[in-house]
Design an enzyme around this catalytic site. Structure first.
Site, PDB file in Angstrom:
ATOM      1  N   ASP A 213       0.811  -1.094   0.200  1.00  0.00           N
ATOM      2  CA  ASP A 213      -0.223  -0.538   0.387  1.00  0.00           C
ATOM      3  C   ASP A 213       1.139   1.292  -0.164  1.00  0.00           C
ATOM      4  O   ASP A 213       2.254   1.495   0.071  1.00  0.00           O
ATOM      5  CB  ASP A 213      -1.304  -0.128   0.879  1.00  0.00           C
ATOM      6  CG  ASP A 213       0.051  -0.061   2.612  1.00  0.00           C
ATOM      7  OD1 ASP A 213       0.996  -0.178   2.556  1.00  0.00           O
ATOM      8  OD2 ASP A 213      -0.896  -0.540   3.115  1.00  0.00           O
TER       9      ASP A 213
ATOM     10  N   ASP B 268      -0.521   4.527 -20.237  1.00  0.00           N
ATOM     11  CA  ASP B 268      -0.536   3.212 -20.581  1.00  0.00           C
ATOM     12  C   ASP B 268      -0.681   2.611 -21.931  1.00  0.00           C
ATOM     13  O   ASP B 268      -2.306   3.087 -22.466  1.00  0.00           O
ATOM     14  CB  ASP B 268      -1.359   2.193 -19.479  1.00  0.00           C
ATOM     15  CG  ASP B 268      -1.270   0.327 -20.040  1.00  0.00           C
ATOM     16  OD1 ASP B 268      -0.368   0.204 -19.940  1.00  0.00           O
ATOM     17  OD2 ASP B 268      -2.700  -0.197 -19.931  1.00  0.00           O
TER      18      ASP B 268
ATOM     19  N   GLU C 162       3.928   4.259 -23.299  1.00  0.00           N
ATOM     20  CA  GLU C 162       4.253   3.288 -23.275  1.00  0.00           C
ATOM     21  C   GLU C 162       3.771   2.994 -25.036  1.00  0.00           C
ATOM     22  O   GLU C 162       2.231   2.407 -25.383  1.00  0.00           O
ATOM     23  CB  GLU C 162       2.808   2.008 -22.140  1.00  0.00           C
ATOM     24  CG  GLU C 162       3.831   0.851 -22.851  1.00  0.00           C
ATOM     25  CD  GLU C 162       2.948  -0.272 -22.204  1.00  0.00           C
ATOM     26  OE1 GLU C 162       3.076  -1.504 -21.744  1.00  0.00           O
ATOM     27  OE2 GLU C 162       1.526  -0.061 -22.237  1.00  0.00           O
TER      28      GLU C 162
END
Length: 617
Positions: free
Chosen positions: A166, A331, A360
C-alpha cells in the site's frame, strides 16, 4: 375523515416530498471539486443518480455560467458544461428540479495553491524507480481487505492475488529510495480497481477519481507525494485512457453505448498497433488494433465521444492539481485514438508547461517508436504532442548485449552502438525512457542462477545510467531480483523481501541482503548518487566511436564537464590504442569513478575482460 386525509397530505407535502427530494441523491459526481483560475475555463461536471436526466438544472452562482446540459440515452446521467472564466473560488449549488421536488448539490471551486508553471516534470536529469504498490511493502495491514470490495482476500502465495502492499508501505521506505540515489518514483496504477480478481496490478480502473482503498485514500496519496517531494523525489502517476474495468459504473450502467468501442460489445484487439502508422495498412487493421478490447473485463473507451474525451482529460488534470504529481505514464498509448491523445497532451502541457508525460510505446523498432514522439517528422503533419516515449527496442538490445561477445561488426555492444547511430529518427533522443526491465517484461535476470554473473549487471547499469535518455529502474533490480515472464506476470512482480512483517529476509537493510546483493546494491547506489545533479549525463550531448577491439567508447558532455565511458564487451583482455579518442580525452590521466583508480591515458590502454571505466573531466 376527509379532514384527516387532507391533513396527512399536507404533512406529506411538507415533509415527505422534501424527504423524497433528499433521497434522490447523486450517487456519483465527477470531478468532485475543481479550481478557479485554470487556463481552460470550461468544466464538465458528470452527475450520476437514478432518473436525474428529467430534472431541470440551474446554478446558484452569478459568475459560473451553465453553458450546456447534456442528457444521455441512460436517464441516470446528466453532463453539465460550465464556464468558469469569471468565477472566483466559492461553493455554489447545482439545483435539480423535477416538478415540486428539488435536489441541491453543493459544488466547490477551490483556490489554487500553486501556478501550473510551478509543477516540475521529470527529465533526463532524473532516474525513475518503478514500484508496483501491491508488491512493495505493506505499511497498513488494516486495509488489506476492505468490506464491500469485490476481491476480499489477501494471498501472498498466489501470484495473481492481492498481497497487501500500500501507499503507507511506500511512504515508510522513502528514505531507502532516496538513499539509493533515484530522483523520482513511478507508481503502477493506484486508482480504484474494484474487480472480482486480478485487481492487484491496477490496470482495470473502476473509479478514475479515487485511490483504491486497499492502498489508502486520496488524502494519503497526496501525503505520499508531499513527503516524497520533501525528500527530493518526484512522483509519476500511471494512467490508463484506452480502457477501464468492467465494474466501473460508467460501463455497468453506461451513459450510452457509444462511450465504448464497438457499441460496448466485446471485440478483441489484434495488439498490432504498428498498423496505426503503417502506410500500407488496411482500414480494418487500424480499427481492430485501436478499437478492439484488451480483454472482456477491460472495456475499450471511445475517446472520439467528446464527453468521454473531456472526462478523461479532466481526470488527469485533477490529479496533477490535487496532488502535485510530476509526471504521467500513459499505459497502452498507441491503442487509444491518436487525435484524442494528442489533444490531451496539448491541454495538459498548456496548463502545466514544465510537466512531462511518457507514453507506453511498445513497438519493435525505433522507427515505429519515434512516430509517437512530439514533433516527429514521420508523423507529420500530425503531431502526438507526447514529449517522452519508451525505448523498448533498446531494452531488448540491452538484455542480450552484455551476454554476447562483441566484435567490430556484430554482437554484444556493437548492437548498442549500431542502434544509437540511428537516433536521427527521434525528434528528441534525450526524451526517451530507457530501462532494463519493467512490470511487463522478464526481469533483467530471468533466473536466480544468472545473478551470479554480476559483471553483466554492472555493465548494463553503467550503460543505462550514462547513455542518452531518462533511465528507469524496476524495484528489486538493485538486489538482483529475478523474474521470468514465461512463468506468469505475477513472478515479475514478486514482493520486495522485507516489505511485510514476518518476512524471513529484509532486503531494505544491509544485514538482510546477501554478499552478492550488497555488491549490486552498493554499485547501484554509487552510480546513482554520482549521476544525481551531473549535467554531463543529465543535459549533455552524446558522442561515440565505432567498436574497436570489442570495446565501446563514448562521451557525455555539457559545457566544460564531461564523462567518458570505456567498456570491454569481450571475455578476454583488450589493448586499446587511445589515439582515435584524443578529442574526448583532454587530460593525460583521469580517475575512474567505479574503482577510484587513476587511469593513464597516454598511448595504449589495457582492459581486463568485461572491464568498464567511467572517467570524469
Amino acid at each position: 375523515m376527509k379532514r384527516i386525509i387532507l391533513l396527512i397530505m399536507a404533512v406529506f407535502s411538507l415533509f415527505g416530498w422534501h424527504s423524497a427530494a433528499r433521497a434522490a441523491n447523486i450517487e456519483k459526481m465527477a470531478p468532485t471539486f475543481w479550481w478557479a483560475g485554470m487556463k481552460n475555463p470550461e468544466l464538465q461536471i458528470l452527475l450520476y443518480g437514478k432518473d436525474i436526466a428529467s430534472s431541470d438544472v440551474t446554478i446558484s452562482s452569478q459568475d459560473v455560467i451553465l453553458k450546456e446540459v447534456v442528457k444521455q440515452a441512460n436517464p441516470n446521467y446528466l453532463l453539465l458544461y460550465v464556464d468558469l472564466s469569471e468565477a472566483a473560488p466559492q461553493t455554489f449549488n447545482i439545483v435539480l428540479k423535477k416538478g415540486k421536488k428539488t435536489t441541491t448539490v453543493p459544488y466547490e471551486l477551490k483556490q489554487r495553491t500553486r501556478k501550473g508553471e510551478d509543477i516540475e516534470g521529470f527529465t533526463a536529469q532524473d532516474v525513475l524507480y518503478l514500484i508496483m504498490p501491491d508488491r512493495f511493502a505493506n505499511g497498513d495491514p488494516s486495509n488489506d481487505v476492505v468490506e464491500g470490495m469485490l476481491e476480499n482476500k489477501v494471498d501472498r502465495n498466489e501470484q495473481y492475488a492481492r498481497h497487501g502492499g500500500d501507499l503507507k508501505g511506500i511512504e515508510d521506505h522513502l528514505d531507502y529510495i532516496a538513499d539509493l540515489g533515484v530522483t523520482a518514483i513511478w507508481l503502477n496504477p493506484t486508482q480504484e480497481n474494484d474487480m472480482p480478481d486480478g485487481s492487484y496490478h491496477g490496470y482495470a480502473i473502476t473509479d478514475y477519481y479515487q485511490i483504491d482503498r486497499r492502498f489508502g485514500n486520496n488524502g494519503e496519496f497526496k501525503q505520499l507525494v508531499d513527503k516524497a517531494h520533501a525528500k527530493g523525489l518526484k512522483v509519476v502517476m500511471d494512467m490508463i485512457f484506452n480502457h477501464c474495468g468492467s465494474e466501473n459504473y460508467l460501463f455497468k450502467d453506461r451513459p450510452s453505448d457509444d462511450w465504448f468501442n464497438f457499441k460496448s460489445h466485446f471485440v478483441p484487439t489484434s495488439y498490432k498497433t504498428a498498423s496505426v502508422q503503417d502506410i500500407h495498412a488496411a482500414d480494418y487493421e487500424r480499427k481492430i488494433a485501436t478499437d478492439g478490447w484488451f480483454t472482456q473485463v477491460m472495456p475499450d473507451l471511445n475517446q472520439r465521444n467528446r464527453h468521454v474525451a473531456r472526462y478523461l482529460i479532466q481526470s488527469s488534470i485533477w490529479w496533477i492539481e490535487f496532488a502535485g504529481i510530476n509526471g504521467i505514464r500513459q499505459d497502452t498509448h498507441p491503442y487509444a485514438d491518436f487525435d484524442f491523445m494528442a489533444e490531451w497532451c496539448k491541454e495538459v502541457l498548456e496548463e502545466y508547461p514544465n510537466f512531462n508525460i511518457v507514453g507506453e510505446t511498445w513497438l519493435n523498432s525505433n522507427v515505429l517508436v519515434s512516430f509517437w514522439q512530439k514533433d516527429s517528422k514521420l508523423a507529420a503533419p500530425r503531431n502526438s504532442n507526447l514529449p517522452t516515449v519508451m525505448d523498448f527496442p533498446l531494452q531488448g538490445l540491452m538484455n542480450k548485449a552484455f551476454d554476447e561477445e562483441t566484435t567490430d561488426w556484430a554482437g554484444g555492444l556493437y548492437w548498442l552502438y549500431d542502434y544509437i547511430t540511428q537516433d536521427l529518427v527521434y525528434a528528441n533522443p534525450m526524451n526517451l525512457l530507457t530501462f532494463l526491465d519493467n512490470h511487463d517484461t522478464s526481469r533483467f535476470y530471468t533466473w536466480e542462477e544468472q545473478t551470479k554473473n554480476i559483471t553483466r549487471y554492472k555493465q548494463a547499469l553503467l550503460y543505462l545510467l550514462t547513455t542518452r535518455g531518462i533511465p528507469q529502474i524496476y524495484y528489486g533490480t538493485e538486489i538482483l531480483m529475478p523474474g521470468d515472464k514465461g512463468e506468469g506476470d505475477g513472478t515479475l512482480r514478486r514482493d520486495f523481501p522485507g516489505g511485510w512483517t514476518g518476512d524471513k529476509t529484509n532486503c531494505f537493510t544491509r544485514e538482510g541482503r546477501t554478499k552478492l546483493q550488497n555488491e549490486a546494491f552498493d554499485y547501484t547506489r554509487k552510480l546513482l548518487n554520482w549521476r544525481k545533479g551531473n549535467e554531463a549525463v543529465g543535459k549533455g550531448t552524446l558522442k561515440h566511436f565505432s567498436i574497436a577491439n570489442g570495446t565501446y567508447v563514448y562521451e557525455r558532455k555539457y559545457g566544460n564537464q564531461s564523462a567518458v565511458i570505456i567498456m570491454n564487451g569481450t571475455d578476454k583482455p583488450q589493448e586499446l590504442d587511445l589515439t582515435p579518442y584524443k578529442e574526448i580525452l583532454p587530460k593525460a590521466q583521469a580517475t575512474d569513478v567505479l574503482s577510484g583508480k587513476t587511469i593513464n591515458l597516454k598511448g595504449k590502454l589495457s582492459l581486463k575482460q568485461r572491464e568498464s571505466l567511467l572517467l570524469c573531466f
